[in-house]
Motif scaffolding. Sequence first.
Motif, PDB file in Angstrom:
ATOM      1  N   LEU A 429       2.071  11.550 -10.891  1.00 24.96           N
ATOM      2  CA  LEU A 429       1.166  12.108  -9.962  1.00 24.96           C
ATOM      3  C   LEU A 429      -0.287  11.691 -10.606  1.00 24.96           C
ATOM      4  O   LEU A 429      -0.435  12.104 -11.759  1.00 24.96           O
ATOM      5  N   ARG A 430      -1.262  10.896  -9.960  1.00 23.63           N
ATOM      6  CA  ARG A 430      -2.439  10.909 -10.418  1.00 23.63           C
ATOM      7  C   ARG A 430      -3.535  11.139  -9.522  1.00 23.63           C
ATOM      8  O   ARG A 430      -3.328  11.276  -8.019  1.00 23.63           O
ATOM      9  N   HIS A 431      -4.771  11.705  -9.833  1.00 22.63           N
ATOM     10  CA  HIS A 431      -5.893  11.889  -8.552  1.00 22.63           C
ATOM     11  C   HIS A 431      -5.651  10.690  -7.722  1.00 22.63           C
ATOM     12  O   HIS A 431      -5.838   9.573  -8.073  1.00 22.63           O
ATOM     13  N   PRO A 432      -5.633  11.124  -6.315  1.00 17.83           N
ATOM     14  CA  PRO A 432      -5.530  10.072  -5.329  1.00 17.83           C
ATOM     15  C   PRO A 432      -6.659   9.024  -5.194  1.00 17.83           C
ATOM     16  O   PRO A 432      -6.342   7.634  -5.211  1.00 17.83           O
ATOM     17  N   ALA A 433      -7.831   9.531  -5.723  1.00 14.87           N
ATOM     18  CA  ALA A 433      -8.945   8.238  -5.714  1.00 14.87           C
ATOM     19  C   ALA A 433      -8.923   7.495  -6.773  1.00 14.87           C
ATOM     20  O   ALA A 433      -9.178   6.258  -6.583  1.00 14.87           O
ATOM     21  N   ASP A 434      -8.516   8.031  -7.923  1.00 12.02           N
ATOM     22  CA  ASP A 434      -8.029   6.975  -9.244  1.00 12.02           C
ATOM     23  C   ASP A 434      -7.004   6.060  -8.688  1.00 12.02           C
ATOM     24  O   ASP A 434      -7.176   4.941  -9.172  1.00 12.02           O
ATOM     25  N   CYS A 435      -5.883   6.612  -8.023  1.00 11.79           N
ATOM     26  CA  CYS A 435      -4.958   5.827  -7.808  1.00 11.79           C
ATOM     27  C   CYS A 435      -5.356   4.551  -6.902  1.00 11.79           C
ATOM     28  O   CYS A 435      -5.190   3.325  -7.209  1.00 11.79           O
ATOM     29  N   VAL A 436      -5.987   4.873  -5.768  1.00 14.18           N
ATOM     30  CA  VAL A 436      -6.573   3.808  -4.737  1.00 14.18           C
ATOM     31  C   VAL A 436      -7.568   2.594  -5.509  1.00 14.18           C
ATOM     32  O   VAL A 436      -7.316   1.833  -5.392  1.00 14.18           O
ATOM     33  N   LEU A 437      -8.456   3.430  -6.269  1.00 15.46           N
ATOM     34  CA  LEU A 437      -9.410   2.448  -6.776  1.00 15.46           C
ATOM     35  C   LEU A 437      -8.878   1.585  -8.037  1.00 15.46           C
ATOM     36  O   LEU A 437      -9.105   0.321  -7.985  1.00 15.46           O
ATOM     37  N   SER A 438      -7.999   2.030  -8.829  1.00 16.82           N
ATOM     38  CA  SER A 438      -7.232   1.337  -9.761  1.00 16.82           C
ATOM     39  C   SER A 438      -6.360   0.263  -9.134  1.00 16.82           C
ATOM     40  O   SER A 438      -6.195  -0.925  -9.437  1.00 16.82           O
ATOM     41  N   CYS A 439      -5.794   0.459  -7.998  1.00 13.47           N
ATOM     42  CA  CYS A 439      -4.802  -0.449  -7.085  1.00 13.47           C
ATOM     43  C   CYS A 439      -5.872  -1.641  -6.620  1.00 13.47           C
ATOM     44  O   CYS A 439      -5.452  -2.782  -6.815  1.00 13.47           O
ATOM     45  N   PHE A 440      -7.012  -1.149  -5.894  1.00 17.70           N
ATOM     46  CA  PHE A 440      -7.772  -2.324  -5.652  1.00 17.70           C
ATOM     47  C   PHE A 440      -8.190  -3.181  -6.841  1.00 17.70           C
ATOM     48  O   PHE A 440      -8.722  -4.438  -6.651  1.00 17.70           O
ATOM     49  N   MET A 441      -8.826  -2.422  -7.919  1.00 19.28           N
ATOM     50  CA  MET A 441      -9.185  -3.369  -8.929  1.00 19.28           C
ATOM     51  C   MET A 441      -8.434  -4.090  -9.736  1.00 19.28           C
ATOM     52  O   MET A 441      -8.428  -5.068 -10.415  1.00 19.28           O
ATOM     53  N   GLN A 442      -6.870  -3.903  -9.526  1.00 21.24           N
ATOM     54  CA  GLN A 442      -5.776  -4.538 -10.261  1.00 21.24           C
ATOM     55  C   GLN A 442      -5.432  -5.859  -9.904  1.00 21.24           C
ATOM     56  O   GLN A 442      -5.491  -6.069  -8.525  1.00 21.24           O
ATOM     57  N   ASP A 443      -5.226  -6.879 -10.621  1.00 14.12           N
ATOM     58  CA  ASP A 443      -4.958  -8.135 -10.320  1.00 14.12           C
ATOM     59  C   ASP A 443      -3.427  -8.354 -10.269  1.00 14.12           C
ATOM     60  O   ASP A 443      -2.791  -8.643 -11.170  1.00 14.12           O
ATOM     61  N   PHE A 444      -2.868  -7.393  -9.262  1.00 16.93           N
ATOM     62  CA  PHE A 444      -1.486  -7.483  -9.137  1.00 16.93           C
ATOM     63  C   PHE A 444      -0.698  -8.930  -8.861  1.00 16.93           C
ATOM     64  O   PHE A 444      -1.588  -9.792  -8.125  1.00 16.93           O
ATOM     65  N   VAL A 445       0.516  -9.215  -9.052  1.00 13.62           N
ATOM     66  CA  VAL A 445       1.165 -10.299  -8.647  1.00 13.62           C
ATOM     67  C   VAL A 445       1.459 -10.053  -7.150  1.00 13.62           C
ATOM     68  O   VAL A 445       1.917  -8.780  -6.768  1.00 13.62           O
ATOM     69  N   PRO A 446       0.819 -10.714  -6.150  1.00 12.05           N
ATOM     70  CA  PRO A 446       0.774 -10.294  -4.874  1.00 12.05           C
ATOM     71  C   PRO A 446       2.260 -10.493  -4.296  1.00 12.05           C
ATOM     72  O   PRO A 446       2.829 -11.396  -4.222  1.00 12.05           O
ATOM     73  N   ASN A 447       2.576  -9.314  -3.374  1.00 12.03           N
ATOM     74  CA  ASN A 447       3.657  -9.604  -2.511  1.00 12.03           C
ATOM     75  C   ASN A 447       3.400  -8.303  -1.204  1.00 12.03           C
ATOM     76  O   ASN A 447       2.082  -8.248  -0.994  1.00 12.03           O
ATOM     77  N   GLY A 448       4.168  -8.525  -0.432  1.00 11.37           N
ATOM     78  CA  GLY A 448       3.934  -7.581   0.875  1.00 11.37           C
ATOM     79  C   GLY A 448       3.350  -6.368   0.904  1.00 11.37           C
ATOM     80  O   GLY A 448       2.388  -5.843   1.558  1.00 11.37           O
ATOM     81  N   ALA A 449       3.856  -5.648  -0.284  1.00 14.38           N
ATOM     82  CA  ALA A 449       3.289  -4.390  -0.357  1.00 14.38           C
ATOM     83  C   ALA A 449       1.912  -4.318  -1.076  1.00 14.38           C
ATOM     84  O   ALA A 449       0.987  -3.769  -0.778  1.00 14.38           O
ATOM     85  N   MET A 450       1.827  -5.077  -2.160  1.00  8.12           N
ATOM     86  CA  MET A 450       0.712  -4.979  -2.906  1.00  8.12           C
ATOM     87  C   MET A 450      -0.559  -5.795  -2.193  1.00  8.12           C
ATOM     88  O   MET A 450      -1.854  -5.529  -2.339  1.00  8.12           O
ATOM     89  N   LEU A 451      -0.326  -6.520  -1.122  1.00  5.95           N
ATOM     90  CA  LEU A 451      -1.483  -7.063  -0.326  1.00  5.95           C
ATOM     91  C   LEU A 451      -2.193  -6.071   0.369  1.00  5.95           C
ATOM     92  O   LEU A 451      -3.467  -6.363   0.763  1.00  5.95           O
ATOM     93  N   ASN A 452      -1.699  -4.894   0.462  1.00  4.12           N
ATOM     94  CA  ASN A 452      -2.409  -3.861   0.834  1.00  4.12           C
ATOM     95  C   ASN A 452      -3.624  -3.447   0.304  1.00  4.12           C
ATOM     96  O   ASN A 452      -4.468  -2.732   0.560  1.00  4.12           O
ATOM     97  N   PHE A 453      -3.548  -3.776  -1.137  1.00  7.20           N
ATOM     98  CA  PHE A 453      -4.634  -3.396  -2.124  1.00  7.20           C
ATOM     99  C   PHE A 453      -5.704  -4.165  -2.138  1.00  7.20           C
ATOM    100  O   PHE A 453      -6.809  -4.081  -2.995  1.00  7.20           O
TER     101      PHE A 453
END
Length: 570
Positions: A429-453
């Motif tokens: 668990l991490r602060h929800p705002a930090d999770c969401v911001l970090s997901c948006f900032m991260q250069d994920f390998v794109p897939n169906g789930a990560m495209l939401n970021f």
Amino acid sequence: MQLGGAHLAAGRLDHAGRAAAHVLKAEPQNPDALHLLGLVALGKGDAANAEKLIGAAAAMMPRHVNVWVNLGNAQRDQGKADEALIAYRRAEAINPAYPDIFLNRGQLYRDTADYGVAIAEFEKLIALIPDDVAPYMRAASAATDAGRFRDALGFLLCAAERTSDIPLQLATVLSATYERLGDFDKAIVWADKALAIDAASGGARAVWSKARRRRYKGDEAVLAECRKQLAALDLGGKTTVNDARLVSSELAQICHEAGDIDAAFRYFTQQNDYTSRLPDLKHVNRSAFVDEVHALADTYTKDFVSGWRLLPEQGVEPGHAAPPVFLVGFPRSGTTLLDQIFDAHPNVQVFEEQPFLRAVRKSIPDYPRSLAGMDDDARKAARQIYWTALREAGADLEGKTVINKMPLDIVHAGLIQRVFPEARIIFALRHPADCVLSCFMQDFVPNGAMLNFLTLEGSARLYDQVMTLWQAYRALLPLNVHEVRYENLIADLREEVAPALSFLELPWHEAVSDPAAHARARGTIKTPSYSQVTQPIYSTAADRWRRYEEHMRSVMPILEAHIKRFGYSL
């Protein structure tokens, strides 16, 4: 037909289609023309029509190996993996030494995250054409996807040995692999070689900057020079979308480190814009994961769970050292750091983001509704599929506590409870705002789930959907859960980890105190957090969202209920 083939090879799909149509007007059942028209459809992204046309051609000339390979490709592009494998096997029966079979079958296994089998297919391709650099590059890519970076490096160095004229892509990927392994000096050497080939290469310049930024961490002059060089690149024209994404991502990280928050946010947005345009995403169902979460939320009601067939008590699997452990949480909540901490323990073995539970889901017809009527034999069969998948990946089930770290398996906590009622779940668990911001900032390998970021709103809405489902699971099911808070973890590792080890019935071991050393020695971190967990634990990521508070303002109402429920502050 020759004219159509020449147009196809040159990428002139409309011209090739007209040539095929001209033949079919005279000979409506000409198999070569049907095959050509199918390849045109495939090139245009119409895989369903391509399958019909190439299938018709295959029926008329069943001994043509390339027709079966292309039929398999059309089926693969529609997600019909089983049908594609049948077509590839038909091709192999005709000519077991046809390289395209192993090239395309390897790509199918890579697309379905079966990386070990993909590597084996590419190794067969290497055996057929050992002096061609491309198969080594394919094998290296699959090994990288699997987190086997030293294996990837081995394939790349073999490729380098087989050519006196190192191509740009090989030099760039070698640089990126050395950077991933933490050998920054060699990464810089290979990046310089790549830039000597093409000084305007965005991909080479991005990895050059990343290696230098990490090698000389905190050096403002290095950051300024890297930013200058990247900003000078022309991201239009000949620059690929992927290279433009990498440059934007690196510029965003530089600006973030330099404290230029508005510029960083602008570049993170640009990074995600380029990601959304990647050609590889044309076949990805962008709503599939969200639809799945919604379906699970609709299914798991009080009435559904109360109707479950009673099953016998289930203890630790006979012969196993411990019950199964699942490490879950929203992405960017500290799961990779926990992975390294637990894996450093001599009695623990952690598997990082492998689709073990997906194999279990696929084995259960009408999942999840059929879980209600599951009998003991079906449960045993599902459990065996899971154990077999773990063993094939190298799990020591008899000697160690085996942890499956797959953060978004949190949405399948109901499946875990039904099939593995003795399981232990570590919830990161991490602060929800930090999770969401970090997901948006991260250069994920794109897939169906990560495209939401790719947008802040998409990240926040997925967080809301996933955590709402998680709360439903907690209310409905007797899950055996231990929570680890990221903020506590980075403040006092032992204070937060010792209770988690006790939950797993494991003693404290001093090895878990230095996850960075373990991460560097392990060398197999698949997630984008690799550059962070190979450093000493740092506290700068806590409350990061407050630096971006103005940019976060629009999504805070979506997260507010979760922030309060988990005891965080707004």
